[in-house]
Design a protein around this motif. Structure first.
Motif, short mmCIF file in Angstrom:
data_model
loop_
_atom_site.label_atom_id
_atom_site.label_comp_id
_atom_site.label_asym_id
_atom_site.label_seq_id
_atom_site.Cartn_x
_atom_site.Cartn_y
_atom_site.Cartn_z
N VAL A 34 0.84 -1.20 0.00
CA VAL A 34 0.00 0.00 0.00
C VAL A 34 0.87 1.24 0.00
N MET A 35 1.99 1.20 0.68
CA MET A 35 2.86 2.37 0.80
C MET A 35 3.50 2.73 -0.55
N ASP A 36 3.70 1.71 -1.42
CA ASP A 36 4.27 2.00 -2.74
C ASP A 36 3.26 2.69 -3.65
N GLN A 37 1.99 2.48 -3.38
CA GLN A 37 0.95 3.05 -4.23
C GLN A 37 0.59 4.48 -3.84
N ILE A 38 1.01 4.92 -2.68
CA ILE A 38 0.66 6.26 -2.19
C ILE A 38 1.55 7.30 -2.86
N GLN A 48 -5.69 8.11 1.59
CA GLN A 48 -5.29 7.24 0.49
C GLN A 48 -5.09 5.80 0.97
N ILE A 49 -4.49 5.64 2.15
CA ILE A 49 -4.28 4.29 2.69
C ILE A 49 -5.62 3.60 2.92
N ALA A 54 -9.46 -0.53 1.44
CA ALA A 54 -10.86 -0.88 1.19
C ALA A 54 -11.02 -1.40 -0.23
N HIS A 55 -10.27 -0.81 -1.17
CA HIS A 55 -10.34 -1.23 -2.57
C HIS A 55 -9.85 -2.67 -2.73
N ASN A 56 -8.77 -3.01 -2.03
CA ASN A 56 -8.22 -4.37 -2.13
C ASN A 56 -9.15 -5.41 -1.52
N ASN A 61 -13.45 -10.03 -1.90
CA ASN A 61 -14.69 -10.55 -1.33
C ASN A 61 -15.84 -10.64 -2.33
N LYS A 62 -15.62 -10.22 -3.56
CA LYS A 62 -16.72 -10.26 -4.52
C LYS A 62 -17.07 -11.70 -4.84
N ALA A 63 -18.32 -12.02 -4.73
CA ALA A 63 -18.78 -13.36 -5.07
C ALA A 63 -19.25 -13.35 -6.51
#
Length: 151
Positions: A34-38, A48-49, A54-56, A61-63
């Motif tokens: 996550v820190m590399d994406q900020i 942003q974190i 939450a995005h990951n 969890n998508k079924a």
């Protein structure tokens, strides 16, 4: 296991069997932190974190309905119904070669009968003998005459 996992496993197995040539690179399975994406800005880092985390999680969890079989409602109902094991249990006990001694079985039956009042057997009522009086009828008559005559 789901079909998608099986397909992915077979693809990875095929890659291992073929071998990777020197010019090709394997796909990196390393996850980007996550820190590399900020961004490098100091403002809004926490936001942003949270957004990236939450995005990951929502992706994982998508079924999906892909490759799922529609189950028949009747089959599901029949699976959940209780089955009677009476026949199999009777066959098991009747097929048993062990026989209990009669004395043991009589003791068990005797101990278990009569635990409740309704199971008690009625005891025969003893006939009471008529008590014979020491005095005779003549003596009673004589006593009656003496007693009532004085009054």
């Amino acid at each position: 296991m789901s079909i998608s996992l099986l397909k992915r496993g077979l693809e990875l197995l095929n890659e291992d069997l073929k071998g990777v040539t020197k010019g090709q690179k394997r796909k990196s399975t390393k996850k980007v932190s996550v820190m590399d994406q900020i961004s490098t800005n100091k403002q809004g880092v926490r936001k942003q974190i949270r957004r990236l985390q939450a995005h990951n999680t929502t992706r994982k969890n998508k079924a999906t309905v892909k490759n799922k079989q529609i189950k028949d409602a009747l089959e599901e109902y029949r699976k959940k119904q209780k089955k009677s094991h009476l026949d199999s249990n009777l066959q098991y006990f009747l097929g048993s070669s062990y026989k209990m001694q009669e004395s043991c079985s009589k003791k068990i039956v005797q101990q278990n009968t009569g635990r409740q009042s309704r199971h008690q057997t009625e005891k025969p009522v003893k006939k009471q003998e008529k008590k014979q009086s020491i005095f005779t009828e003549a003596e009673f008559q004589k006593f009656q005459e003496e007693y009532f005559s004085k009054l």
